[in-house]
Design a protein around this motif. Sequence first.
Motif, PDB file in Angstrom:
ATOM      1  N   LEU A 208       0.848  -1.188   0.000  1.00  0.00           N
ATOM      2  CA  LEU A 208       0.000   0.000   0.000  1.00  0.00           C
ATOM      3  C   LEU A 208       0.884   1.239   0.000  1.00  0.00           C
ATOM      4  CD1 LEU A 208      -1.745  -2.323   1.433  1.00  0.00           C
ATOM      5  CD2 LEU A 208      -3.069  -0.450   2.386  1.00  0.00           C
ATOM      6  N   ALA A 209       0.432   2.268  -0.690  1.00  0.00           N
ATOM      7  CA  ALA A 209       1.132   3.550  -0.673  1.00  0.00           C
ATOM      8  C   ALA A 209       0.102   4.658  -0.696  1.00  0.00           C
ATOM      9  CB  ALA A 209       2.077   3.674  -1.869  1.00  0.00           C
ATOM     10  N   PHE A 210       0.214   5.604   0.242  1.00  0.00           N
ATOM     11  CA  PHE A 210      -0.680   6.753   0.203  1.00  0.00           C
ATOM     12  C   PHE A 210      -0.023   7.937   0.892  1.00  0.00           C
ATOM     13  CE2 PHE A 210      -1.713   4.965   4.275  1.00  0.00           C
ATOM     14  CZ  PHE A 210      -2.127   3.660   4.040  1.00  0.00           C
ATOM     15  N   PRO A 211      -0.407   9.159   0.466  1.00  0.00           N
ATOM     16  CA  PRO A 211       0.222  10.361   1.013  1.00  0.00           C
ATOM     17  C   PRO A 211      -0.228  10.639   2.434  1.00  0.00           C
ATOM     18  CG  PRO A 211      -1.548  10.947  -0.503  1.00  0.00           C
ATOM     19  CD  PRO A 211      -1.397   9.467  -0.587  1.00  0.00           C
ATOM     20  N   THR A 212       0.719  11.119   3.244  1.00  0.00           N
ATOM     21  CA  THR A 212       0.429  11.472   4.620  1.00  0.00           C
ATOM     22  C   THR A 212       1.074  12.813   4.926  1.00  0.00           C
ATOM     23  OG1 THR A 212       0.482  10.667   6.912  1.00  0.00           O
ATOM     24  CG2 THR A 212       2.376  10.119   5.519  1.00  0.00           C
ATOM     25  N   HIS A 213       1.230  13.129   6.192  1.00  0.00           N
ATOM     26  CA  HIS A 213       1.761  14.427   6.588  1.00  0.00           C
ATOM     27  C   HIS A 213       3.208  14.641   6.124  1.00  0.00           C
ATOM     28  CE1 HIS A 213      -1.640  14.765   9.477  1.00  0.00           C
ATOM     29  NE2 HIS A 213      -1.399  16.066   9.386  1.00  0.00           N
ATOM     30  N   ASP A 214       3.605  15.894   6.158  1.00  0.00           N
ATOM     31  CA  ASP A 214       4.997  16.315   5.957  1.00  0.00           C
ATOM     32  C   ASP A 214       5.534  15.956   4.584  1.00  0.00           C
ATOM     33  OD1 ASP A 214       4.985  17.199   8.650  1.00  0.00           O
ATOM     34  OD2 ASP A 214       5.461  15.180   9.331  1.00  0.00           O
ATOM     35  N   GLY A 215       4.659  15.907   3.572  1.00  0.00           N
ATOM     36  CA  GLY A 215       5.111  15.631   2.218  1.00  0.00           C
ATOM     37  C   GLY A 215       5.606  14.218   1.998  1.00  0.00           C
ATOM     38  N   SER A 216       5.288  13.322   2.910  1.00  0.00           N
ATOM     39  CA  SER A 216       5.743  11.933   2.808  1.00  0.00           C
ATOM     40  C   SER A 216       4.612  11.011   2.363  1.00  0.00           C
ATOM     41  CB  SER A 216       6.286  11.433   4.157  1.00  0.00           C
ATOM     42  OG  SER A 216       7.476  12.095   4.514  1.00  0.00           O
ATOM     43  N   HIS A 217       5.015   9.857   1.872  1.00  0.00           N
ATOM     44  CA  HIS A 217       4.086   8.762   1.612  1.00  0.00           C
ATOM     45  C   HIS A 217       4.361   7.646   2.614  1.00  0.00           C
ATOM     46  CE1 HIS A 217       2.690  10.477  -2.124  1.00  0.00           C
ATOM     47  NE2 HIS A 217       1.977   9.399  -2.405  1.00  0.00           N
ATOM     48  N   LEU A 218       3.309   7.050   3.118  1.00  0.00           N
ATOM     49  CA  LEU A 218       3.446   5.805   3.858  1.00  0.00           C
ATOM     50  C   LEU A 218       3.443   4.669   2.844  1.00  0.00           C
ATOM     51  CD1 LEU A 218       1.769   4.568   7.047  1.00  0.00           C
ATOM     52  CD2 LEU A 218       1.452   3.241   4.975  1.00  0.00           C
ATOM     53  N   VAL A 219       4.438   3.800   2.922  1.00  0.00           N
ATOM     54  CA  VAL A 219       4.488   2.595   2.094  1.00  0.00           C
ATOM     55  C   VAL A 219       4.478   1.399   3.033  1.00  0.00           C
ATOM     56  CG1 VAL A 219       5.754   1.294   0.340  1.00  0.00           C
ATOM     57  CG2 VAL A 219       5.781   3.816   0.292  1.00  0.00           C
ATOM     58  N   LEU A 220       3.516   0.518   2.836  1.00  0.00           N
ATOM     59  CA  LEU A 220       3.276  -0.596   3.750  1.00  0.00           C
ATOM     60  C   LEU A 220       3.324  -1.911   2.981  1.00  0.00           C
ATOM     61  CD1 LEU A 220       0.544  -0.846   6.469  1.00  0.00           C
ATOM     62  CD2 LEU A 220       0.650  -2.608   4.712  1.00  0.00           C
ATOM     63  N   VAL A 221       3.882  -2.932   3.620  1.00  0.00           N
ATOM     64  CA  VAL A 221       3.882  -4.282   3.061  1.00  0.00           C
ATOM     65  C   VAL A 221       3.232  -5.224   4.066  1.00  0.00           C
ATOM     66  CG1 VAL A 221       5.256  -6.211   2.183  1.00  0.00           C
ATOM     67  CG2 VAL A 221       5.991  -3.852   1.740  1.00  0.00           C
ATOM     68  N   GLY A 222       2.299  -6.044   3.587  1.00  0.00           N
ATOM     69  CA  GLY A 222       1.664  -7.047   4.421  1.00  0.00           C
ATOM     70  C   GLY A 222       1.969  -8.447   3.932  1.00  0.00           C
ATOM     71  N   TRP A 223       2.266  -9.351   4.880  1.00  0.00           N
ATOM     72  CA  TRP A 223       2.564 -10.759   4.568  1.00  0.00           C
ATOM     73  C   TRP A 223       1.629 -11.670   5.364  1.00  0.00           C
ATOM     74  CZ3 TRP A 223       6.425  -7.190   5.594  1.00  0.00           C
ATOM     75  CH2 TRP A 223       7.458  -7.048   4.667  1.00  0.00           C
ATOM     76  N   PRO A 224       1.508 -12.934   4.958  1.00  0.00           N
ATOM     77  CA  PRO A 224       0.840 -13.916   5.817  1.00  0.00           C
ATOM     78  C   PRO A 224       1.590 -14.054   7.136  1.00  0.00           C
ATOM     79  CG  PRO A 224       1.104 -14.761   3.580  1.00  0.00           C
ATOM     80  CD  PRO A 224       1.919 -13.507   3.655  1.00  0.00           C
ATOM     81  N   ARG A 225       0.886 -14.367   8.207  1.00  0.00           N
ATOM     82  CA  ARG A 225       1.475 -14.426   9.545  1.00  0.00           C
ATOM     83  C   ARG A 225       2.620 -15.425   9.633  1.00  0.00           C
ATOM     84  NH1 ARG A 225       3.718 -14.339  13.563  1.00  0.00           N
ATOM     85  NH2 ARG A 225       3.087 -13.608  15.637  1.00  0.00           N
ATOM     86  N   GLU A 226       2.562 -16.496   8.843  1.00  0.00           N
ATOM     87  CA  GLU A 226       3.631 -17.496   8.942  1.00  0.00           C
ATOM     88  C   GLU A 226       4.979 -16.972   8.456  1.00  0.00           C
ATOM     89  OE1 GLU A 226       1.015 -18.676   5.339  1.00  0.00           O
ATOM     90  OE2 GLU A 226       0.731 -17.988   7.416  1.00  0.00           O
TER      91      GLU A 226
END
Length: 396
Positions: A208-226
């Motif tokens: 996931l990537a989306f704009p947030t405060h301070d001119g930054s983007h949050l970039v997130l990676v999700g995996w299976p719990r294992e």
Amino acid sequence: MYDVIIVGARCAGASTALLLARQGVRVLLADRVVFPSDTVSTHLLHPAGVAHLRSWGLLDALLASGCPKIESIAFQPAPELTLRAAPYPAADGSTLVLAPRRTKLDLLLVEAATAAGATVREGVSFQRPVWQDGRVVGAEFRDRDGRAFAEQAALLIGTDGRNSEVAKAVGAQVLRDEGNFGCQYYGYWSGLPDNGAQVFVGQGKAVLAFPTHDGSHLVLVGWPRERFEEVKRDLERHFLDEVEALAPEIRGYLTEENRTARIVGSGDMANRIRESAGPGWVLAGDAAVAKDAVTAQGIGDAFAQAQSLADLLPAALAAGPAAVDEATAAHVIGRDRDGANGFETTLAFATGGGGDALGPIFRAIEDRPELISMFFGVYAGRVAMGEFAAAVGAAG
């Protein structure tokens, strides 16, 4: 003596304190941290949650703090297929999505609660409830210098997160435990183009990537719990490799020069519902209902529960203990009714039921923005999967 003591001053607790204090309720809002303070979060606030901020008069202040507007979502279930549309609208017709840094959002809510008349105690740790004749009548705390103190109240509200100390102390039982299926890590980088919210999924993983405060983007990676232990051992490599695999157009911006914060995350994505009300106490937010972050419904859920408590409690507090318990029981019934779809949808996505299996449906709606938006409503917990599937079938 207070009317209400709230333990936990983030989204659920601070918004509940704000709404109750505005109605003249004497509120003590306590938290072990001092704000501004960060916390692990998906950040994303769907339109229904944004609508709460607007109705509370806080949206303009959050936008003025530098939180960028997100007015479109791009969902890429396959490299050759991207679904782009406006988010599913809130009841007021708004399609605005926000992804605020929690250092900004939580501080805004705490300051608003203070301005409304709530007493805010930061840097104090909840120790135990105070009981009298089988009923909670207050709480004991300890400050950072080790000094203990106690306060009385007609109601103790636990909004202190997934691992709620209030829930443990009052003996709240887990009524439903569906397991822990995911883990996620994220960081912040500057320099990315603002393309709204972007979601890339495949093979049980997501970026996931989306704009947030301070001119930054949050970039997130999700995996299976294992994969959690494996990922933790070499976090940087696994994180960047997954971005490269699912979102190569994002990977090019994730340089050391553009990095604005370290990568953080969690493997605690349990899907769990606790017993949430008893004599003199009630739980709200993640302390009551914890869900996988895959659908990013947590902040919106916290706001909805705060509004529910604020609608029910003031009159009950004036009427006495029996009325308070009736009000908290009614809150739980309403929460379960209104939140059932969101819980089941989150569970479906967390267990892989909302990704690759929907490939044929995704291709069928590729050129139907109204149906794409409806699918985003499924993610937000506003539309049932069966309702969406029926709409797709009716559209041919």
